[in-house]
Scaffold this active site. Structure first.
Site: not given
Ligand code: GAL
Ligand code: MG
Length: 981
Positions: A450, A525
């Site tokens: 990010e 993720e």
């Molecule tokens: C993503 C990010 C993570 C965390 C997650 C939400 O955007 O990469 O670090 O923030 O969202 O829990």
């Molecule tokens: Mg972040």
């Protein structure tokens, strides 16, 4: 002011990455002395406010402003001064970069060390390693500045020889909490400060092996290995003439793989333009080796000796290696030629008491729980971990996406193009690669998280690609910004989106044209595990396993990052953002783990284990199709057993000898004749054959249930009216449409402050606007009920009419309250663990028992549902008294807890929950799925409670026990398919 550096203020300058820091190298087991333990510590309000004498002179004693503090450990977690602070995207102080806050806590760590004690008479440089300091650090030895370093998640080494003296020495490490570099460490995690990894001291030989870089390849076509080695020598002050490097490789069992190889160290008197440094390059191929994979982590050892002109060994070292090949070919990520599944999780370093200061035992215990749930891959979100982590992953078998400590989230778009941050950008990624490149577990390099996409990324990716062409590169934001099809190819070989919908990944996969086209899609993720979550995990995997180009992903995230806190009244709880007085904060968004902060798996972990299972069974044309999902290992470490479940009861069982080879698929007949009556299912499960590092023998790693005949007929209960038996036992069922909103439904008032994050589902707001959280259900939906009293009890038939304008309700059903002495639950339905309409694949039909459960989620919310149930029995284990609720129509969903939906909804921490006076039993005709709306797709349409007519019909009947029957309380641990009864 800090001597020698105070006026320079490097912490305020993004372009200074380090002063006097030694080059990074691959790690090895070295004979270093640990300086961990109790140090003396003092906190100041900013680096500029540290008086000179705080780092000069002999080490102070505790008292007069100095306290004792443990290293490794953050001061934020040791009760001195400023505590932990949680923000997600925003910085904890005002920008823009590189601006720093005026109040910038700065800790001075002091301790003595004795040369005699730590370095047994060798000559050569004395090297101090700071394992990790949050955020930046300055080191003094005997009042002399020996170095300055940035990057809280990688070690820094300094040659302290010029500053030491024989006998006692005084060491001071100054740690500055916020630096210009903090803008690159803006991960969604706690802001903490201090020496969170160990400090070590090592005397190195004067002439030595400075680094060993190993590339061990495995060609899946020939099944032969090769090794390329670069040994970098530091000849110290001596000439390199006559120095030779000797090396060999040992197999996992310690035998020699090939004869010793020896070669001269280049001579510096060679013509300068031909001189490539004191590096010995060597290569061997055609090696008969066992390849490394997460399934079979075969580790070899490379031993290296440095020999001088007289034939004396002047230094020796070793590195572990694994022969394996990682390639992206078209839309496939191949490990040793196989398109492996990525059953991944994102892992932060976290412990409820020590926060980021985790021990090797902590790391190992995370890996144990992961492997119990068939996790085979880890993204080190969002920074490199301690060396020990990669050693464990090499040894135990995990694929690792190694991620650079680079997240400029708050200033997402700008810093990636900012020349002031260019050196830091490169340094963070390059040093990670320089340290971790030998580890076979590392299959991908990640440029960070990010941080937008800019030229600094291009520079880092180019550096990595040239330095280590053996691994593909991964970076999410480039495809977010530039698109999935061709976007960001310079910086990512994968399409690695976060939180995509199932439709999006399917469409992408289908658009990649066969093995030659597109890039593999692996979600960096997905399935955000905040609170009661991970709905539709099975739906994701249906698509992943059947669509080209899709290979899996990394669940977000491994552990709730909650921290243990003692309240003024002495109570201890797990706390989240804002509960330490930290402002601004992002609330409980920090608690979004598959396991609780103490490592206890949340209920969804059973579903995680199931979607990742190493072998599947399905029914095809009356026969069972058994398929291994392994690529390199057979199933001969697992025992296979089956059970025939008729009307919820196991009527036959047996075992199978099915040691399938990797990837094998076998068709086997159903082992017993199917009886001609009753709901009939076959449950097949695979358990560990012998004790393994992660679980004792008998641990279930895979299971499936196939339906041989679906015929759910609940027996009509034959007991007595419950209120005749125990007039106090229950009250009248009332209609219910509300559930204690989950984190995925929306952010509730109790944890507001996180609200302006703009995250979280909008569902809760809609429900509140409708008044669902306040109004009696009867005023929301039309409800009618007919109740009939018989000699056996009560028969109730409820009809609900959900009007067209009330789309997507939490639930439709009834709630009743029962005497809380009924603490034991038994049912014929899905179980044994909590399950919801969109998270029920792992829960198979059977007769299960459980005790009334506490809320497993940090922020109280809906929990404990079991779906698809024909009857439910509540039992008083002391008397044997039982109440049975049996469907007269369709199976229902239910929960039985000591908390009403409103009580759960009002509470902000699980520690505030006080069990209510009654057992609250919900019977639902429909219940909304769980989804992942807190960060990702909401509940899919098919799992929502739509307008229309719902019916719930059941009989309630009681049986008095004999009294005195005692049943031990049942285990709370979520062990899939270990039948407690
Ligand atoms: C993503 C990010 C993570 C965390 C997650 C939400 O955007 O990469 O670090 O923030 O969202 O829990
Ligand atoms: Mg972040």
């Amino acid at each position: 002011m800090l001597p020698e550096i105070g006026a320079l203020r490097p912490w305020a300058d993004p372009s200074v990455v380090a002063l006097k820091r030694l080059p990074m190298h691959t790690s090895s087991a070295s004979a270093s002395a640990s300086l961990d333990g109790q140090w003396v510590f003092r906190l100041f309000s900013s680096p500029d406010a540290v008086p000179t004498d705080a780092v000069l002179g002999s080490t102070p004693v505790v008292g007069a402003g100095w306290t004792a503090l443990l290293v490794p450990g953050t001061w934020s977690m040791q009760g001195v001064g400023d505590g932990p602070h949680y923000t997600n995207v925003r910085m904890p102080f005002a920008g823009p970069p590189p601006r720093l806050p005026e109040h910038n806590p700065t800790g001075v760590y002091r301790r003595e060390f004795s040369l005699d004690q730590h370095v047994e008479g060798r000559t050569g440089p004395l090297v101090l390693t700071v394992g990790g300091a949050d955020a930046v650090h300055v080191v003094y030895v005997n009042g002399t500045l020996v170095g300055y370093g940035t990057d809280a998640r990688l070690p820094s080494e300094y040659d302290i020889s010029p500053a030491v003296r024989p006998g006692r020495n005084d060491l001071a490490i100054v740690v500055v909490r916020y630096a210009a570099h903090s803008y690159l460490e803006d991960q969604d995690a706690w802001w903490l400060a201090g020496l969170h990894r160990g400090v070590r001291l090592e005397r190195r030989p004067p002439i030595r092996v400075a680094d060993v870089r190993v590339t061990a390849d495995f060609d899946p076509a020939t099944r032969l290995g090769s090794i390329a080695l670069a040994v970098q020598v530091d000849p110290g002050q001596a000439p390199s003439a006559g120095l030779r490097v000797r090396w060999w490789v040992e197999t996992p069992s310690g035998a020699r793989l090939v004869p010793v190889v020896e070669g001269p160290v280049p001579h510096e008197h060679a013509r300068a333009y031909e001189f490539t440094g004191f590096v010995v390059d060597a290569a061997l191929d055609g090696l008969r080796v066992e390849p490394w994979s997460a399934e079979r982590p075969a580790l070899y050892t490379c031993r290296v000796e440095l020999v001088d002109a007289l034939g004396e060994v002047v230094d020796s070292t070793s590195r572990r290696l694994g022969f394996r090949r990682v390639r992206v070919e078209g839309n496939r990520l191949l490990v040793n030629g196989e398109r492996v599944w990525i059953f991944g999780v994102n892992r932060h370093d976290h412990h409820p008491d020590r926060a980021s200061a985790v021990t090797v035992e902590d790391l190992r215990s995370d890996l144990v729980t992961m492997r119990r749930h068939n996790v085979n891959a880890i993204r080190t979100s969002h920074y490199p971990n301690d060396d020990a982590f990669y050693d464990l992953c090499d040894e135990l078998g995990f694929y690792v996406v190694d991620e650079a400590n680079l997240e400029a989230h708050a200033y997402n778009r700008s810093l990636a193009d900012d020349p002031r941050y260019r050196a830091a950008w490169l340094d963070r990624g390059a040093r990670m690669v320089e340290r971790d490149r030998n580890h076979p577990c590392v299959i991908l390099w990640s440029l960070g998280n990010e941080s937008g996409y800019g030229v600094n990324h291009d520079a880092l990716a180019a550096w990595i690609r040239s330095t280590d062409p053996s691994r593909p590169v991964h970076y999410e934001d480039a495809i977010r910004i530039e698109g999935w099809q061709e976007g960001g190819r310079q910086v990512t070989d994968l399409v690695c989106p976060m939180y995509p919908s199932i439709d999006e990944i399917r469409e992408y996969g289908e658009s990649t044209t066969g093995p030659g086209g597109g890039r593999p899609l692996i979600m960096c993720e997905y399935s955000h595990a905040m609170g009661n979550s991970n709905g539709s995990l099975g739906d994701y995997w249906d698509v992943i396993t059947t669509t080209p180009g899709l290979q899996g992903g990394f669940l977000w995230e491994w552990k709730d990052q909650a921290l243990r806190q003692t309240l003024p009244d002495g109570r201890v709880r797990l706390a989240y953002g804002g509960q330490f007085g930290d402002r601004p904060h992002d609330g409980n968004f920090v608690a979004d783990g598959l396991v609780a902060a103490d490592g206890t798996p949340h209920p969804a972990m059973a579903e995680v284990a199931w979607v990742h299972r190493p072998v599947t069974v399905h029914l095809d044309d009356g026969a069972l199709v058994v398929t291994s999902r392994r690529f390199f290992a057979s199933l001969d470490d697992l025992d296979c057993t089956w059970e025939l479940v008729v009307d919820g009861e196991v009527t036959r069982s047996g075992s199978w000898d099915l040691p399938l080879e990797a990837g094998e698929r076998r068709v086997v007949p159903v082992p017993v004749p199917v009886p001609d009556r009753g709901d009939t299912r076959l449950t097949v499960r695979w358990t560990t054959r012998s004790d393994a590092w992660f679980a004792p023998a008998g641990y279930a790693l895979a299971w499936d249930q196939v339906v041989l005949r679906a015929e759910r007929i609940a027996p009509v209960p034959t007991g007595r009216p419950v209120d005749d038996l125990w007039p106090d036992a229950h009250t009248e069922p009332r209609p219910a449409v509300w559930r204690a909103a989950t984190d995925n439904d929306g952010v509730k008032a109790a944890v507001d402050g996180a609200a302006d994050l703009g995250l979280g589902g909008s569902t809760l707001a809609r429900w509140r606007a409708l008044g669902l959280d306040r109004l009696p259900a009867e005023s929301v939906v039309r409800h009618e009920v007919t109740t009939e009293r018989t000699e056996h009890g009560v028969r109730a038939r409820h009809g609900f009419e959900v009007p067209a304008d009330l789309d997507d309700l939490p639930r439709v059903g009834v709630v009743l309250e029962v005497d809380p002495r009924f603490t034991s639950l038994r049912w014929w339905g899905r179980g044994p663990h909590e399950n919801y309409p969109d998270r029920a694949r792992s829960a198979v039909l059977g007769t299960w028992t459980a005790a009334v459960e506490p809320c497993p989620y940090l922020v109280p919310q809906e929990f404990g549902l079991r779906t698809d149930t024909s009857w439910l029995e509540l039992e008083d284990p002391h008397t044997g008294d039982r109440i049975r609720i049996s469907t007269l129509g369709e199976p229902f969903a239910w929960s039985a807890t000591r908390f009403g939906a409103h009580d759960l909804f009002e509470a902000s921490n699980d520690s505030d929950l006080v069990p209510g006076p009654r057992l609250v039993v919900h019977l639902d005709a429909a219940h909304r799925g769980i989804g992942t709306g807190a960060c990702g797709p909401d509940v899919l349409p098919q799992y929502r409670v739509r307008p229309g007519r719902y019916e719930l019909a059941y009989a309630v009947s009681g049986t008095a026990g004999l009294g005195g029957v005692h049943q031990a309380p049942l285990e709370q641990e979520h062990r899939p398919l270990v039948r407690p009864d």
